[in-house]
Design a protein around this motif. Structure first.
Motif, PDB file in Angstrom:
ATOM      1  N   ALA A   1       0.839  -1.195   0.000  1.00 54.70           N
ATOM      2  CA  ALA A   1       0.000   0.000   0.000  1.00 54.70           C
ATOM      3  C   ALA A   1       0.881   1.255   0.000  1.00 54.70           C
ATOM      4  CB  ALA A   1      -0.918   0.011   1.224  1.00 54.70           C
TER       5      ALA A   1
ATOM      6  N   ASP B   1       4.665  -0.785   4.421  1.00 51.93           N
ATOM      7  CA  ASP B   1       3.534  -1.353   5.145  1.00 51.93           C
ATOM      8  C   ASP B   1       3.861  -2.841   5.280  1.00 51.93           C
ATOM      9  OD1 ASP B   1       3.359  -1.197   2.244  1.00 51.93           O
ATOM     10  OD2 ASP B   1       1.331  -2.012   2.357  1.00 51.93           O
TER      11      ASP B   1
ATOM     12  N   SER C   1       1.708  -3.104   8.528  1.00 58.84           N
ATOM     13  CA  SER C   1       0.621  -3.168   7.546  1.00 58.84           C
ATOM     14  C   SER C   1      -0.667  -3.537   8.283  1.00 58.84           C
ATOM     15  CB  SER C   1       0.953  -4.250   6.518  1.00 58.84           C
ATOM     16  OG  SER C   1      -0.224  -4.685   5.882  1.00 58.84           O
ATOM     17  N   ALA C   2      -1.788  -3.121   7.731  1.00 59.60           N
ATOM     18  CA  ALA C   2      -3.073  -3.552   8.294  1.00 59.60           C
ATOM     19  C   ALA C   2      -3.243  -5.065   8.123  1.00 59.60           C
ATOM     20  CB  ALA C   2      -4.215  -2.803   7.612  1.00 59.60           C
ATOM     21  N   GLU C   3      -2.400  -5.674   7.283  1.00 55.18           N
ATOM     22  CA  GLU C   3      -2.452  -7.133   7.094  1.00 55.18           C
ATOM     23  C   GLU C   3      -1.522  -7.877   8.055  1.00 55.18           C
ATOM     24  OE1 GLU C   3      -4.549  -8.747   5.000  1.00 55.18           O
ATOM     25  OE2 GLU C   3      -5.381  -6.734   4.713  1.00 55.18           O
TER      26      GLU C   3
ATOM     27  N   GLU D   1      -3.834   1.900   5.625  1.00 57.13           N
ATOM     28  CA  GLU D   1      -3.290   0.531   5.597  1.00 57.13           C
ATOM     29  C   GLU D   1      -2.031   0.410   6.445  1.00 57.13           C
ATOM     30  OE1 GLU D   1      -3.888   2.427   2.956  1.00 57.13           O
ATOM     31  OE2 GLU D   1      -5.330   1.403   1.650  1.00 57.13           O
TER      32      GLU D   1
END
Ligand code: NOJ
Length: 515
Positions: free
Chosen positions: A59, A64, A105-107, A166
């Motif tokens: 992102a 990220d 990262s948001a992941e 993100e």
């Protein structure tokens, strides 16, 4: 006492996505870097800094990070990384990797778990979740990439992201976070890295209670609820202990954007980071007075200085200098580099600086990938223009960046044909050969250069200083100035007709003129 290697090193920044693509997917990778180590060793740099290559949804070009201990398949795998480090070391090149501790990262599994967990849970405590008031976010902080720094979850809580949504910010007050990063540092140190470049090094802690920032203090400030909190220094003291516990001189260089040199100096106290990037050097306008002020401030306050003209976040310096005086960009870029290489401390070069690459300003909107572009609704074009893949050879895309027929992730302009490595190699007037010669000369002089400079009298638009056997003269004015008598010329950044130094030109002389 001999200096540690990084004290006067030339570090070459590799923006991995745009350096060399060996796999043929249009994106640079670790095997691509490995295949070009000969070029870097020939350029004469001491170290490479690799921008993030960790598993990432990309992102923000890899800033990220979803897994701090791996390699994204886009860039290769851990075996590629190990092979790269080993080959680099064999060629005498050190390797610095990027560490991204302000946000994940948001992941990242931690953030995914946090989203699944209820407010107030230990899982949420690793990030900065907060309640707003009504529909308003918890405070007035703005994202560096545009828009509010908060995003709201369906359950009503908000989470902080100083950059893209993100990229959720960690809560460094939760003990899991510092413990995790100490472990991540060890992971890469054990794999043989020579140091770390620390992303957003002044951002990790936010003021307790997350108070509003004064409206005019959203930018990078020495002290604000967002940046430069005192607690961050304890983190670097811990990191320093880890670095010092390894053999060899492992280095940490912090990315600290701040409006105060005194603030910058706090990060490089003897038990903290070794270096921070000297962004005032990059921000200085083309003026002898302005450049001299940065040099004086830096040498007065910063114990182990660095000098930076460009990186993957700013408009390339050739183009910056062109903006104020069209046509002057390239000569100024070369003159600035020669001056940079004469200064005590280490120099950070950005890939393509040595080719004199300009910023690509006219990328079509639809190919732009920088979140800054999308988050500002296109108002700010963003940083893609300095990230266009490098031209190595050939006269058409992909210019040797990737195997023939492959389209690079950003389009390369027609002007790359004239600027490629192959095109410039062997041409004594080229920007590449100029960089090679200047770097080689600096290496030769290395052992005899003191860490102090002495200013010499010079006209108002000219800088002139000596460092032992070397004198550097830079002409920022608009007319040629005579060179001091009784010298021999070591190298100049451009043609020198007669005994005069033309505008936008720098020269190294030896021995120093009497003063
Ligand atoms: C600084 C990095 O250099 C930049 O590329 C990135 O977008 C931000 N930090 C956020 O990680």
């Amino acid at each position: 006492m001999a200096f540690p290697w990084w004290r006067d090193a030339i570090v070459y920044e590799i923006y991995v996505r745009s350096f060399a693509d060996a796999s043929g997917d249009g994106v640079g990778d670790l095997a691509g870097v490995r295949s070009r180590l000969g070029y870097l060793a020939g350029l004469g740099v001491d170290a490479i800094w690799l921008t993030p290559f960790y598993p990432s949804p990309m992102a923000d070009g890899g800033y990220d990070v979803a897994d701090y201990r791996g390699v994204d398949p886009l860039f290769g795998d851990l075996a590629d990384f190990d092979a790269l480090v080993s080959d680099a070391h064999e060629r005498g090149l050190r390797v610095i990797v990027d560490i991204v501790p302000n946000h994940s990262s948001a992941e990242h599994p931690w953030f995914r778990r946090a989203l699944d967990a209820p407010p107030g849970s230990p899982e949420r405590d690793r990030y900065l979740f907060a309640t707003g008031s009504g529909d308003a976010p918890p405070n007035n902080w703005r994202s560096t990439f545009g828009g509010p720094a908060w995003s709201r979850l369906p359950g009503g809580e908000w989470y902080l992201h100083l950059f893209a949504p993100e990229q959720p910010d960690f809560n460094w007050r939760d003990p899991d976070v510092p413990a995790e990063f100490l472990d991540v540092l060890r992971f890469w140190l054990d794999r043989g890295v020579d140091g770390f470049r620390i992303d957003v090094a002044n951002g990790l802690f936010k003021a307790a209670g997350l108070p509003d920032a004064p409206p005019d203090e959203q930018g990078f400030k020495a002290e604000s609820p967002i940046w430069g909190r005192p607690e961050v220094h304890e983190v670097y003291r811990e990191w320093r202990k880890v670095l010092d516990s390894y053999r060899g001189d492992r280095v940490a260089v912090g990315e600290v954007w701040t409006d105060s040199v005194t603030d910058l100096a706090r990060y490089v106290r003897p038990d903290e980071l070794h270096q921070t990037f000297n962004f005032p050097w990059l921000l200085a306008p083309w003026s002898a007075t302005a450049l001299r002020k940065v040099i004086d401030d830096t040498l007065r306050i910063v114990p182990a200085p660095t000098w930076v003209l460009s990186n993957h976040d700013v408009v390339r310096h050739r183009t910056r200098y062109d903006e104020t005086d069209p046509g002057a960009g390239l000569p100024r870029a070369r003159a600035a580099m020669l001056t940079t290489l004469a200064l005590p401390g280490s120099a950070y070069l950005y890939q393509g600086d040595e080719l004199g690459l300009p910023e690509i300003l006219d990328l079509p909107d639809e190919v732009r990938q920088d979140p800054v572009f999308t988050r500002t609704g296109g108002e700010i074009k963003g940083r893609d223009g300095c990230r266009v893949p490098l031209p190595w050879s050939g006269t058409t895309e992909p210019y040797g960046f990737a195997p023939e027929g492959v389209r690079p992730w950003l389009p390369q302009p027609a002007e790359w044909a004239e600027l490629s490595v192959r095109r410039q190699e062997g041409d004594p007037g080229s920007t590449l050969e100029f960089h090679r010669a200047a770097i080689a000369l600096r290496r030769e002089l290395r052992g005899s250069l003191p860490t102090e400079i002495i200013w010499l009298d010079a006209p108002a638009d000219v800088l002139m200083f000596t460092r032992g056997p070397l004198t550097c003269v830079l002409n920022c004015g608009d007319r040629a100035v005579p060179l001091p008598p009784h010298h021999s010329l070591l190298i100049a950044s451009g043609p020198l007709p007669g005994e005069a130094l033309p505008p936008d030109t720098a020269a190294w002389l030896s021995p120093p003129p009497p003063h």
